[in-house]
Design a protein around this motif. Structure first.
Motif, PDB file in Angstrom:
ATOM      1  N   GLY A 143       0.798   2.387 -14.484  1.00 55.29           N
ATOM      2  CA  GLY A 143       0.902   3.621 -13.709  1.00 55.29           C
ATOM      3  C   GLY A 143       2.308   3.751 -13.174  1.00 55.29           C
ATOM      4  O   GLY A 143       3.184   2.925 -13.482  1.00 55.29           O
ATOM      5  N   CYS A 144       2.514   4.772 -12.368  1.00 55.50           N
ATOM      6  CA  CYS A 144       3.846   5.033 -11.841  1.00 55.50           C
ATOM      7  C   CYS A 144       4.304   3.877 -10.937  1.00 55.50           C
ATOM      8  O   CYS A 144       5.488   3.570 -10.867  1.00 55.50           O
ATOM      9  CB  CYS A 144       3.808   6.347 -11.079  1.00 55.50           C
ATOM     10  N   GLN A 145       3.352   3.249 -10.258  1.00 55.61           N
ATOM     11  CA  GLN A 145       3.688   2.108  -9.412  1.00 55.61           C
ATOM     12  C   GLN A 145       4.452   1.037 -10.205  1.00 55.61           C
ATOM     13  O   GLN A 145       5.532   0.613  -9.815  1.00 55.61           O
ATOM     14  CB  GLN A 145       2.394   1.509  -8.824  1.00 55.61           C
ATOM     15  N   HIS A 148       7.839   2.184 -11.494  1.00 56.80           N
ATOM     16  CA  HIS A 148       8.910   2.020 -10.496  1.00 56.80           C
ATOM     17  C   HIS A 148       9.448   0.590 -10.534  1.00 56.80           C
ATOM     18  O   HIS A 148      10.652   0.369 -10.541  1.00 56.80           O
ATOM     19  CB  HIS A 148       8.376   2.265  -9.077  1.00 56.80           C
ATOM     20  N   HIS A 187       7.456   8.217  -1.942  1.00 60.32           N
ATOM     21  CA  HIS A 187       6.073   7.754  -2.112  1.00 60.32           C
ATOM     22  C   HIS A 187       5.947   6.265  -1.797  1.00 60.32           C
ATOM     23  O   HIS A 187       6.852   5.486  -2.097  1.00 60.32           O
ATOM     24  CB  HIS A 187       5.643   8.036  -3.555  1.00 60.32           C
ATOM     25  N   SER A 189       4.422   3.979  -3.219  1.00 60.86           N
ATOM     26  CA  SER A 189       4.502   3.088  -4.385  1.00 60.86           C
ATOM     27  C   SER A 189       5.940   2.649  -4.637  1.00 60.86           C
ATOM     28  O   SER A 189       6.181   1.580  -5.199  1.00 60.86           O
ATOM     29  CB  SER A 189       3.942   3.791  -5.628  1.00 60.86           C
ATOM     30  N   ILE A 241       4.717  14.568  -3.060  1.00 58.67           N
ATOM     31  CA  ILE A 241       3.262  14.449  -3.049  1.00 58.67           C
ATOM     32  C   ILE A 241       2.583  15.564  -2.224  1.00 58.67           C
ATOM     33  O   ILE A 241       1.516  16.040  -2.582  1.00 58.67           O
ATOM     34  CB  ILE A 241       2.860  13.035  -2.530  1.00 58.67           C
ATOM     35  N   ASP A 266      11.446   9.571  -9.103  1.00 62.08           N
ATOM     36  CA  ASP A 266       9.979   9.490  -9.093  1.00 62.08           C
ATOM     37  C   ASP A 266       9.439  10.847  -9.529  1.00 62.08           C
ATOM     38  O   ASP A 266       9.489  11.815  -8.774  1.00 62.08           O
ATOM     39  CB  ASP A 266       9.482   9.132  -7.681  1.00 62.08           C
ATOM     40  N   ALA A 268       6.153  11.276 -10.874  1.00 66.55           N
ATOM     41  CA  ALA A 268       4.779  10.886 -11.228  1.00 66.55           C
ATOM     42  C   ALA A 268       4.007  12.038 -11.870  1.00 66.55           C
ATOM     43  O   ALA A 268       3.335  11.862 -12.880  1.00 66.55           O
ATOM     44  CB  ALA A 268       4.046  10.370  -9.996  1.00 66.55           C
ATOM     45  N   PHE A 269       4.114  13.222 -11.252  1.00 68.87           N
ATOM     46  CA  PHE A 269       3.520  14.396 -11.906  1.00 68.87           C
ATOM     47  C   PHE A 269       4.594  15.448 -12.197  1.00 68.87           C
ATOM     48  O   PHE A 269       4.545  16.150 -13.194  1.00 68.87           O
ATOM     49  CB  PHE A 269       2.369  14.986 -11.069  1.00 68.87           C
ATOM     50  N   ASP A 295       3.511   9.614 -14.953  1.00 71.17           N
ATOM     51  CA  ASP A 295       2.180   9.137 -15.303  1.00 71.17           C
ATOM     52  C   ASP A 295       1.603   9.926 -16.464  1.00 71.17           C
ATOM     53  O   ASP A 295       1.865  11.120 -16.611  1.00 71.17           O
ATOM     54  CB  ASP A 295       1.231   9.320 -14.104  1.00 71.17           C
ATOM     55  N   HIS A 297      -1.841   9.426 -16.669  1.00 68.28           N
ATOM     56  CA  HIS A 297      -3.194   9.627 -16.132  1.00 68.28           C
ATOM     57  C   HIS A 297      -3.272  10.692 -15.043  1.00 68.28           C
ATOM     58  O   HIS A 297      -4.339  10.926 -14.504  1.00 68.28           O
ATOM     59  CB  HIS A 297      -3.821   8.302 -15.672  1.00 68.28           C
ATOM     60  N   LYS A 298      -2.164  11.332 -14.740  1.00 65.69           N
ATOM     61  CA  LYS A 298      -2.235  12.470 -13.822  1.00 65.69           C
ATOM     62  C   LYS A 298      -2.224  13.759 -14.639  1.00 65.69           C
ATOM     63  O   LYS A 298      -3.247  14.158 -15.168  1.00 65.69           O
ATOM     64  CB  LYS A 298      -1.097  12.397 -12.804  1.00 65.69           C
TER      65      LYS A 298
HETATM   66  C1  LIG Z   1       0.579   9.017  -7.826  1.00 65.80           C
HETATM   67  C2  LIG Z   1       2.002   8.901  -7.460  1.00 65.80           C
HETATM   68  C3  LIG Z   1       2.668   7.677  -7.555  1.00 65.80           C
HETATM   69  C4  LIG Z   1       1.944   6.397  -7.935  1.00 65.80           C
HETATM   70  O1  LIG Z   1       1.477   6.488  -9.254  1.00 65.80           O
HETATM   71  P1  LIG Z   1       0.319   5.524  -9.813  1.00 65.80           P
HETATM   72  O2  LIG Z   1       0.125   6.004 -11.188  1.00 65.80           O
HETATM   73  O3  LIG Z   1      -0.857   5.745  -8.931  1.00 65.80           O
HETATM   74  O4  LIG Z   1       0.819   4.138  -9.748  1.00 65.80           O
HETATM   75  C5  LIG Z   1       4.006   7.649  -7.266  1.00 65.80           C
HETATM   76  N1  LIG Z   1       4.671   8.760  -6.891  1.00 65.80           N
HETATM   77  C6  LIG Z   1       4.066   9.956  -6.781  1.00 65.80           C
HETATM   78  C7  LIG Z   1       4.857  11.158  -6.387  1.00 65.80           C
HETATM   79  C8  LIG Z   1       2.703  10.073  -7.065  1.00 65.80           C
HETATM   80  O5  LIG Z   1       2.095  11.252  -6.981  1.00 65.80           O
END
Ligand SMILES: *Cc1c(COP(=O)(O)O)cnc(C)c1O
Length: 480
Positions: A143-145, A148, A187, A189, A241, A266, A268-269, A295, A297-298
């Motif tokens: 995942g994004c975690q 990173h 975030h 993460s 977020i 970052d 993620a989405f 990601d 999965h988002k």
């Molecule tokens: C969800 C999210 C993360 C973490 O991503 P994971 O896939 O849950 O590890 C990091 N940064 C942002 C902006 C997110 O929305």
């Protein structure tokens, strides 16, 4: 066991899993989006001593389906608006099943040539779709975690190598101290990733975000100028977020370059905005950064366990990750995933993403992004009509925020409590699910859309459910 019996055993259990999956999918629109089971109920059903002798496999699968059902969050439902969680498309889910069945070890090209090539092709497709440099290196992580952590390990390698320090051999003790400069909205993460790579959360310099929840280039410069010679990683946000906002990349990256900082993004989405003709311009200049995370999965709507790390300087990522061992078979021509990935053994993670991109195409992904953004905006706009709703953030992408107040004279604290109670009531009703956040010190309900199916009818149903929850609470409060 004869071969025939073995095949029958697989068939019975997989067909059972298929039937449970089918029912889960077919009842998605009717079942409560939020879970109903309590922790105590789940523990009672599932806990106990380690079984001494096993059970029949089919019985285990059937029992799991029955015992876990009401403990599941139906985040695959198009009226799930909590956190940032996507659904899964039929193709991505089917590919994920195959990935489990094939059970490949995606460590090296020699452990599975199929994984190596799918990963290589999918990585290139992702770079193209997201508008990142064609030559960037990539890794498929959980995942994004972990993306990173992967990117920060590459950044750490490069920054310390520039200071004549070999971090892979010498470690961090005695190394020049790296600092991380980022907006206050970064975030959690990212903070954890900083901890994982040994830089310590104390080395994060947090720059207060501006009114729009964006990093102001002048503030970033002030932060960097405090210790101009220190090795630095600047972290920018592509899709905050809470507000879905983007930091101003061209200006921030220009400032970061003056201080020879590594720039990490970052996304993620938010990086997926690049696939939409309407939203692409928000990412102008992002390709000039050094590393990026997002990601699958988002917003790509593939099942969980799908994050991507991208690093412009391939040698930095390889410097942090590459490994040679005498018992491993390395192929000179092929791409060995272990040279880019923090993991050793890993599943055929790229397959669902590859299948999803092939099925949707650039056009289909763009339409999915636009549909989610439209739904987020429509929902906040519909709620804005309600006298007890205060719009905190009208979506500019797929994230919005509202607050509720019981009446005109309610104090901000009463508004906080009322907002939480409305959310709780909506979630209890089962029609939709929302989660909250603390934004600028006040409780808000987030409206987050990343499901491929969310559309106008879901917006209508969620609006009605929220209206009913507010009215039920207002009736409760009214005397008599
Ligand atoms: C969800 C999210 C993360 C973490 O991503 P994971 O896939 O849950 O590890 C990091 N940064 C942002 C902006 C997110 O929305």
């Amino acid at each position: 066991m004869t071969n025939h019996e073995l095949h029958q055993d697989f068939e019975r259990q997989l067909l059972s899993a298929f039937q449970h999956s089918k029912r889960f999918i077919e009842t998605e629109d009717e079942m409560s989006v939020a879970p109903n089971a309590t922790r105590a109920q789940l523990v009672e059903r599932l806990a106990g001593p380690v079984p001494e002798s096993g059970e029949d496999g089919l019985a285990v699968i059937d029992a799991l389906a029955a015992q876990l059902d009401d403990g599941l969050v139906r985040s695959t439902n198009p009226r799930f608006f909590g956190w940032v969680i996507g659904g899964r498309t039929p193709t991505a889910l089917a590919a994920d099943w195959l990935a489990s069945c094939w059970d490949q070890n995606g460590c090296l090209s020699s452990t599975s040539p199929a994984v190596a090539v799918v990963e290589e092709v999918c990585g290139k497709w992702l770079l193209d779709l997201l508008g990142l440099p064609k030559t960037a290196a990539f890794a498929f992580v959980t995942g994004c975690q972990m993306a990173h952590a992967t990117c920060l390990a590459a950044a750490r390698h490069r920054l310390l190598a520039n200071a004549n320090w070999d971090v892979e051999t010498q470690g961090l003790s005695g190394a020049p101290a790296i600092r991380i400069v980022t907006g206050s909205n970064c975030h959690g993460s990212l903070v954890r990733a900083v901890r994982f790579v040994g830089l310590g959360s104390g080395s994060i310099v947090s720059i207060p975000a501006d009114e729009g929840n964006q990093l102001c280039p002048a503030d970033l410069e002030d932060g960097l100028a405090r210790e101009p010679a220190r090795p630095t990683i600047v972290v920018l946000q592509a899709g905050d977020i809470n507000t879905g906002r983007f930091d101003p990349f061209p200006e921030c990256i220009e400032v970061a370059r003056k201080y020879d900082a590594w720039v990490h993004v970052d996304g993620a989405f938010g990086l997926w905005a690049n696939v939409s003709d309407r939203h692409r311009e928000k990412l102008n200049g992002v390709e000039k950064a050094d590393s990026w995370t997002t990601d699958g999965h988002k917003w790509l709507n593939v099942p969980h366990d799908s994050g991507f790390a991208f690093v412009a300087d391939e040698s930095a990522l390889r410097g942090a990750m590459a490994h040679r061992a005498s018992y491993l078979t390395h192929d000179a021509a092929a791409r060995d995933q272990i040279d880019y990935n923090p993991e050793w053994s890993k599943r055929f993670r790229a397959l669902p993403a590859y299948a999803a991109i092939r099925q949707l195409g650039r056009k289909g992904i763009g339409e999915m992004i636009d549909r989610a953004c439209d739904a987020a905006k429509q929902l906040v706009a519909a709620l804005a009509e309600h006298p007890m709703v205060e719009v905190v953030c009208m979506p500019t992408l797929n994230q919005g925020m509202v607050r509720f107040r019981s009446d005109e004279s309610a104090t901000p604290e009463e508004g906080d409590a009322f907002t939480d109670r409305v959310m709780e009531n909506v979630n209890k009703g089962g029609e939709a699910m929302f989660t909250g956040t603390l934004y600028r010190g006040r409780r808000c309900m987030r409206i987050s859309v990343s499901n491929w199916r969310t559309g106008p009818s879901d917006v209508r149903r969620a609006t009605v459910a929220i209206g009913e929850a507010i009215e039920a609470l207002a009736r409760e409060k009214a005397p008599g």
